[in-house]
Motif scaffolding. Structure first.
Motif, PDB file in Angstrom:
ATOM      1  N   UNK A  53       6.454 -17.054  15.327  1.00  0.00           N
ATOM      2  CA  UNK A  53       5.006 -17.228  15.492  1.00  0.00           C
ATOM      3  C   UNK A  53       4.244 -16.674  14.293  1.00  0.00           C
ATOM      4  N   UNK A  54       2.964 -17.016  14.221  1.00  0.00           N
ATOM      5  CA  UNK A  54       2.125 -16.675  13.080  1.00  0.00           C
ATOM      6  C   UNK A  54       2.142 -15.189  12.748  1.00  0.00           C
ATOM      7  N   UNK A  55       1.913 -14.349  13.734  1.00  0.00           N
ATOM      8  CA  UNK A  55       1.781 -12.924  13.451  1.00  0.00           C
ATOM      9  C   UNK A  55       3.110 -12.291  13.019  1.00  0.00           C
ATOM     10  N   UNK A  56       4.222 -12.798  13.525  1.00  0.00           N
ATOM     11  CA  UNK A  56       5.523 -12.293  13.047  1.00  0.00           C
ATOM     12  C   UNK A  56       5.748 -12.695  11.592  1.00  0.00           C
ATOM     13  N   UNK A  57       5.327 -13.909  11.245  1.00  0.00           N
ATOM     14  CA  UNK A  57       5.457 -14.365   9.855  1.00  0.00           C
ATOM     15  C   UNK A  57       4.569 -13.522   8.942  1.00  0.00           C
ATOM     16  N   UNK A  58       3.377 -13.193   9.407  1.00  0.00           N
ATOM     17  CA  UNK A  58       2.476 -12.357   8.606  1.00  0.00           C
ATOM     18  C   UNK A  58       3.058 -10.954   8.461  1.00  0.00           C
ATOM     19  N   UNK A  59       3.673 -10.439   9.536  1.00  0.00           N
ATOM     20  CA  UNK A  59       4.349  -9.131   9.435  1.00  0.00           C
ATOM     21  C   UNK A  59       5.393  -9.138   8.322  1.00  0.00           C
ATOM     22  N   UNK A  60       6.137 -10.227   8.212  1.00  0.00           N
ATOM     23  CA  UNK A  60       7.164 -10.333   7.182  1.00  0.00           C
ATOM     24  C   UNK A  60       6.519 -10.402   5.804  1.00  0.00           C
ATOM     25  N   UNK A  61       5.416 -11.144   5.677  1.00  0.00           N
ATOM     26  CA  UNK A  61       4.713 -11.228   4.395  1.00  0.00           C
ATOM     27  C   UNK A  61       4.186  -9.853   3.987  1.00  0.00           C
ATOM     28  N   UNK A  62       3.599  -9.127   4.952  1.00  0.00           N
ATOM     29  CA  UNK A  62       3.066  -7.798   4.654  1.00  0.00           C
ATOM     30  C   UNK A  62       4.193  -6.852   4.254  1.00  0.00           C
ATOM     31  N   UNK A  63       5.345  -6.996   4.877  1.00  0.00           N
ATOM     32  CA  UNK A  63       6.473  -6.134   4.558  1.00  0.00           C
ATOM     33  C   UNK A  63       7.202  -6.525   3.290  1.00  0.00           C
ATOM     34  N   UNK A  64       6.888  -7.698   2.755  1.00  0.00           N
ATOM     35  CA  UNK A  64       7.585  -8.146   1.544  1.00  0.00           C
ATOM     36  C   UNK A  64       6.967  -7.503   0.303  1.00  0.00           C
ATOM     37  N   UNK A  65       7.403  -7.927  -0.828  1.00  0.00           N
ATOM     38  CA  UNK A  65       6.985  -7.282  -2.070  1.00  0.00           C
ATOM     39  C   UNK A  65       5.681  -7.808  -2.642  1.00  0.00           C
ATOM     40  N   UNK A  66       5.008  -8.729  -1.948  1.00  0.00           N
ATOM     41  CA  UNK A  66       3.742  -9.256  -2.456  1.00  0.00           C
ATOM     42  C   UNK A  66       2.643  -8.243  -2.163  1.00  0.00           C
ATOM     43  N   UNK A  67       2.221  -7.532  -3.169  1.00  0.00           N
ATOM     44  CA  UNK A  67       1.261  -6.444  -2.959  1.00  0.00           C
ATOM     45  C   UNK A  67      -0.192  -6.890  -3.055  1.00  0.00           C
ATOM     46  N   UNK A  70      -1.753  -8.435   0.290  1.00  0.00           N
ATOM     47  CA  UNK A  70      -1.487  -7.730   1.533  1.00  0.00           C
ATOM     48  C   UNK A  70      -2.764  -7.359   2.269  1.00  0.00           C
ATOM     49  N   UNK A  71      -3.858  -7.122   1.534  1.00  0.00           N
ATOM     50  CA  UNK A  71      -5.108  -6.765   2.189  1.00  0.00           C
ATOM     51  C   UNK A  71      -5.542  -7.874   3.141  1.00  0.00           C
ATOM     52  N   UNK A  72      -5.476  -9.100   2.677  1.00  0.00           N
ATOM     53  CA  UNK A  72      -5.868 -10.245   3.500  1.00  0.00           C
ATOM     54  C   UNK A  72      -5.016 -10.325   4.767  1.00  0.00           C
ATOM     55  N   UNK A  73      -3.713 -10.222   4.609  1.00  0.00           N
ATOM     56  CA  UNK A  73      -2.831 -10.343   5.758  1.00  0.00           C
ATOM     57  C   UNK A  73      -2.895  -9.118   6.658  1.00  0.00           C
ATOM     58  N   UNK A  74      -3.114  -7.931   6.075  1.00  0.00           N
ATOM     59  CA  UNK A  74      -3.300  -6.731   6.898  1.00  0.00           C
ATOM     60  C   UNK A  74      -4.534  -6.848   7.780  1.00  0.00           C
ATOM     61  N   UNK A  81      -4.164  -6.649  16.415  1.00  0.00           N
ATOM     62  CA  UNK A  81      -3.923  -5.329  16.997  1.00  0.00           C
ATOM     63  C   UNK A  81      -5.128  -4.790  17.750  1.00  0.00           C
ATOM     64  N   UNK A  82      -6.323  -5.169  17.308  1.00  0.00           N
ATOM     65  CA  UNK A  82      -7.539  -4.719  17.980  1.00  0.00           C
ATOM     66  C   UNK A  82      -7.927  -5.616  19.146  1.00  0.00           C
ATOM     67  N   UNK A  83      -7.119  -6.639  19.402  1.00  0.00           N
ATOM     68  CA  UNK A  83      -7.387  -7.598  20.475  1.00  0.00           C
ATOM     69  C   UNK A  83      -8.808  -8.157  20.389  1.00  0.00           C
ATOM     70  N   UNK A  84      -9.213  -8.486  19.173  1.00  0.00           N
ATOM     71  CA  UNK A  84     -10.552  -9.035  18.984  1.00  0.00           C
ATOM     72  C   UNK A  84     -10.606 -10.437  19.573  1.00  0.00           C
TER      73      UNK A  84
END
Length: 160
Positions: A53-67, A70-74, A81-84
């Motif tokens: 799913x989308x958020x798991x893929x974003x977790x992987x992107x944030x954890x990868x070496x693309x620095x 990361x602000x955008x994906x964080x 996480x805030x259940x907005x």
């Protein structure tokens, strides 16, 4: 006479300096967009091939070496996480408009294609959305590269 020559020299140097600054900003923007494309490649691989799913893929992107992106994906992950209750596409628009002053309106229109990815669950449509977004990014990168090349030629000639 000396005052006029000194004034002309100051104007020429300030215009040249401004040109160098604009060119440096465009080079930085090109690197940011290339890194964004790398992030999208990772997301596409995780979402279309691994069926995450989308958020798991974003977790992987944030954890990868693309620095750089990361602000955008964080920020997208904080939305989850805030259940907005704000839709992800609205949140993405807010993030892009406020997060990084490096992006101009042309870049923003390209990056808003991320909202098409966020709202899609069909794998074939998702692949098409990724391909369209990456093609748009490639076009924007080539436009900026042409601008940088033209300014580099002008810098060598000291003409602005």
């Amino acid at each position: 006479m000396i005052v006029r020559l000194l004034g002309a020299l100051i104007i020429m140097l300030s215009c040249t300096g401004a040109g160098f600054c604009v060119n440096a900003k465009n080079k930085l923007k090109i690197n940011e967009l290339k890194n964004m494309k790398n992030c999208l490649d990772t997301m596409e691989r995780e979402m279309c091939v691994s069926l995450k799913p989308l958020f798991e893929a974003i977790d992987i992107v944030v954890g990868s070496s693309f620095k750089t992106n990361n602000y955008l994906f964080n920020e997208i992950l904080k939305c989850r996480n805030n259940n907005e209750t704000v839709s992800l596409s609205e949140k993405l628009t807010d993030i892009l408009s406020t997060s990084n002053k490096l992006y101009d309106s042309k870049d923003m229109s390209v990056l808003k294609g991320l909202s098409d990815i966020a709202g899609c669950e069909n794998r074939e449509i998702l692949k098409k959305n990724f391909e369209k977004l990456k093609l748009d990014l490639d076009n924007r990168i080539s436009q900026l590269s042409d601008t940088v090349k033209n300014k580099a030629i002008a810098e060598k000639l000291a003409v602005y």
